[in-house]
Scaffold this active site. Structure first.
Site, PDB file in Angstrom:
ATOM      1  N   ASP A  94       7.480 -10.671  -2.691  1.00  0.00           N
ATOM      2  CA  ASP A  94       8.078 -11.571  -3.308  1.00  0.00           C
ATOM      3  C   ASP A  94       7.436 -12.959  -1.958  1.00  0.00           C
ATOM      4  OD1 ASP A  94      10.182 -12.824  -4.842  1.00  0.00           O
ATOM      5  OD2 ASP A  94      11.453 -13.039  -2.899  1.00  0.00           O
TER       6      ASP A  94
ATOM      7  N   GLU B  61       3.127 -12.195  -4.488  1.00  0.00           N
ATOM      8  CA  GLU B  61       3.159 -13.513  -5.907  1.00  0.00           C
ATOM      9  C   GLU B  61       2.800 -14.203  -4.602  1.00  0.00           C
ATOM     10  OE1 GLU B  61       7.279 -14.942  -7.497  1.00  0.00           O
ATOM     11  OE2 GLU B  61       7.603 -14.223  -5.575  1.00  0.00           O
TER      12      GLU B  61
END
Length: 795
Positions: A423, A479
């Site tokens: 993330d 990401e």
């Protein structure tokens, strides 16, 4: 948490010049060449610390030739001995006859190991406190101690003393009991969403103490090691997957209940799950009354990690049973059973920030242990906030990056996961804060200096992971952006092995499918695996993780139902969530719409899914999209433990002959086509572009039509076309001597004729309905539709 009440407190004092025996053996200490046979000191619950300090002092006064071994007797509990311990490995490690504890803290001047029984933890009191001697129990910046004896029924934490000077980056507070970053299970609350004792949202947390005889039966489980190009990924939330009543599972919302539904994923054609955060987090972090829905807000998604080694305890049916060991085994069981069904498991990990937030957040672990090491700090101690969540993990600090690598290796070797999605991974490319506060106040700085948070070309953490002999063999997905404006899609440092969530694919596909001008050429790049992003850097189509929807943002059904977000139910006056969704409601806002609009929406979700399945790269599906799950236009459901985020198994059954059928058949078709998962970007030898006429593609700004043919070693050749205009069109198909085109998929047709699988009743008759077009090498396409045709020998 302030823990002022203790039932007993022990200090193991000693003297300089003592030396330990190796880890796992009885450790005694002597000065010089003293004999390693000495007196045994028994401590009891009252006055114990004064007694041991006095005895050791007396031994010193007598010349130090006598040896003291500290034995702690606990009423109703087995006794244990307090020994020096080893600085490695970090964490609590079961050894022969006891447990070694080791923890890093560079700035602490004093430390203590705190032990709890579960009942004492609930009552907010320490059972035993072992004060660590910096001369004996510290090596470099690592504090350590070995406890010999039975500790199975206990959990642990630490206290650290030192500077309490936020402007210098230090938050040492000896009244706080802190969680070991290396703890393998976090013991606090056992039931999801239930407040702790006294209504606490943040009750005292402690780590599970491991035992040496703990084994899990993996039943011969081995990594599946699928080629990444062959994956179809499914982004899944453990609790949301089975929490709805319609799942009809025991212990809904847990690892165990998820196992009962894995066959659904197998049927859908999924061979890889990407689990949303399963590291320990506190779902009560946002606990407050939401007057809009009449229920409390929770941190449902879990992107706020408390501990990176521990699985989320409250996702287990066992809860705190066996001090969290049963919860660990439940997670392992999920992995094992997924592998049995041919499904890999990736973890969504959040190494960009922690649950401790900014200076106003709770002190749980990292901040109280070594704030200036674990967090990215400005020169005057302020927290950088590249995560948008109050703090930024100091990923490229040497200690922190070793911690991250240790954690990832643990999940691969001990928990058998197959890879990770990182993330806000761009934070892992930013320089760490190793600042000298003296220079803040005007002193000259000599030499080159990299400003804290500056993106660096060869980030040490990324290189460390990429070159690790274990981690380099698992799936690594970034990401590739963060909340500080760093956007690295197509440019993330990759070492040839990192993939990326392709956010550009999402945005371009959304715009082209809804009929926005100017995206035909960019859409074609997406179909080819985005070579414009990845080819020059030496990467392949498999490094593009293609998705149209994910947990944050609209679901696929809402993408074609809402022009505007509808987040009032979050209790933030619709201020939260993304405002630019690139969605189109097909003419009417909301679920209640005319028949014409509803039919168009059905076409559009099929168009999106077809595009995802025929694109080079790795497709990712969001949980529930396979049956058309709706969140009512809410594009930021982070705080809802309810139907917004629950998979609706009843709706899936209703859709079994409709969109779910289409999705299942499209994934099957992708697997059957060798050409839809290529190792390399397609070239003109295999791929031809077409427009309304063969070999005449239209890349103009107003083009809303893209078509291509692809030679396939298994299917022969396929023709795929997208008409995203509001007008129908009749296309001329490329001629193939001795062959004819046969329709397979047409998103404008009603079920089951949208996908002409072999089991469709009167399939031959349905194909013949096109014969007058196909005999003329033509095919009619409605507005906003897509088709797949297969080349077949002429009869």
């Amino acid at each position: 948490m302030d823990m002022s009440r203790t039932t007993s407190r022990f200090s193991f004092a000693s003297n300089c010049g003592l030396f330990p025996v190796k880890c796992g053996n009885l450790r005694r200490y002597a000065r010089g060449g003293g004999d390693l046979v000495g007196n045994s000191v028994t401590l009891r619950a009252s006055g114990g610390s004064r007694r041991v300090e006095s005895l050791v002092s007396n031994a010193s006064a007598r010349g130090g030739d006598e040896v003291e071994t500290v034995v702690i007797e606990r009423p109703g509990l087995a006794p244990f001995q307090v020994l020096a311990g080893s600085p490695a490995p970090l964490g609590a490690t079961a050894c022969d006859g006891g447990v070694n504890f080791a923890i890093y803290s560079s700035g602490a001047t004093a430390a203590a190991l705190c032990l709890f029984t579960l009942s004492d933890l609930t009552a907010n009191r320490v059972t035993e406190e072992v004060v660590l001697d910096p001369l004996i129990n510290r090596t470099g910046n690592v504090w350590h101690v070995f406890l010999q004896g039975e500790l199975d029924d206990m959990v642990y934490g630490y206290k650290f003393d030192g500077k309490l000077s936020p402007q210098e980056g230090h938050y040492f507070d000896y009244s706080r009991i802190l969680l070991d970053p290396y703890a393998k299970a976090v013991i606090s609350r056992g039931e999801y969403g239930v407040l702790g004792p006294g209504g606490e949202c943040w009750p005292q947390m402690a780590g599970m103490i491991p035992v040496s005889n703990e084994e899990f039966d993996w039943e011969g489980d081995l990594p599946l090691q699928y080629l990444q190009k062959d994956l179809i990924i499914y982004e899944m939330h453990v609790r949301g997957f089975t929490k709805h009543d319609s799942s009809e599972t025991d212990s809904p919302g847990t690892y165990i209940s998820a196992i009962k539904k894995l066959d659904h994923l197998k049927e859908l054609g999924i061979n890889c799950i990407e689990l949303m955060p399963c590291h320990e987090f506190n779902e009560l972090e946002y606990f407050s009354y939401n007057s809009v829905l009449g229920e409390n807000k929770l941190n449902f998604w879990g992107y706020s990690t408390v501990n990176y080694f521990s699985p989320m305890i409250r996702y287990s049916s066992a809860g705190l049973a066996n001090c969290g060991r049963d919860a660990i085994n439940e997670f392992k069981t999920l992995i094992r059973e997924a592998h049995k069904r041919g499904i890999e498991v990736l973890l969504d990990v959040v190494f960009n920030h922690t649950a401790e937030g900014n200076e106003n957040g709770p002190m749980i672990s990292f901040r109280g242990i070594d704030n200036s090491t674990y967090y990215m700090l400005a020169p005057k101690g302020e927290f950088y906030n590249y995560s948008g969540c109050g703090n930024t993990f100091n990923c490229n600090h040497p200690v922190v990056r070793q911690f991250i690598v240790d954690c990832l290796r643990y999940w691969v070797t001990e928990m058998h996961v197959d890879g990770f999605r990182f993330d806000l991974a761009s934070i892992m490319t930013r320089s760490c804060s190793l600042w000298d506060p003296v220079n803040v106040y005007g002193n000259p700085i000599e030499g080159d200096m990299v400003t804290t948070g500056t993106p660096v070309g060869g980030p040490p953490l990324i290189e460390m992971i990429s070159n690790d002999p274990i981690l380099c063999k698992v799936k690594l997905i970034a990401e590739a952006w963060d909340a500080g404006g760093l956007y690295q899609v197509g440019s993330f440092p990759h070492s040839g092995i990192w993939s990326e969530w392709n956010g550009q694919y999402r945005d371009i596909v959304r715009q082209f499918i809804k009929g926005t001008d100017g995206f035909a050429g960019a859409f074609a790049q997406c179909l080819c695996g985005s070579p414009n992003l990845y080819q020059d850097g030496g990467r392949k189509p498999r490094h593009s993780i293609n998705f149209i929807c994910a947990h944050d943002g609209f679901t696929l059904a809402d993408l074609v139902t809402y022009n505007n977000k509808s987040n009032l139910s979050n209790g933030e006056d619709n201020r939260d969530g993304e405002n630019h969704n690139l969605s189109w409601n097909c003419g009417e806002e909301g679920e209640f719409a005319s028949i014409t609009v509803r039919r168009l929406r059905k076409r559009q979700i099929r168009n999106f899914f077809l595009c995802l399945m025929v694109s080079q790269g790795v497709p990712m599906i969001y949980m529930g999209d396979e049956y058309g799950h709706t969140k009512g236009g809410n594009n930021n459901t982070y705080c809802h433990d309810n139907y917004f985020n629950y998979f609706r198994w009843d709706r899936k059954e209703e859709s079994s002959s409709d969109f779910y059928r289409f999705c299942r058949l499209m994934t099957k078709f992708r697997y059957e086509c060798e050409s839809l998962g290529l190792d390399e970007f397609p070239t003109a030898e295999r791929l031809q572009w077409h427009g309304h006429q063969p070999k005449t593609p239209d890349w103009s700004e107003t083009s809303r039509f893209v078509a291509f043919t692809m030679s396939d070693s298994l299917k022969g050749e396929i023709y795929v076309a997208f008409n995203t205009s509001h007008l129908p069109v009749t296309v001329t198909l490329p001629e193939r001597l001795g062959y004819r085109w046969e329709p397979l998929v047409d998103t404008s047709k009603p079920v089951p004729y949208d996908f002409l699988s072999d089991d469709v009743p009167d399939r031959a008759t349905a194909v013949k309905l096109y014969s007058h077009f196909l005999d003329a090498n033509l095919y009619p396409m409605l507005s906003y539709s897509s088709v797949i045709l297969i080349l077949q020998p002429d009869a």
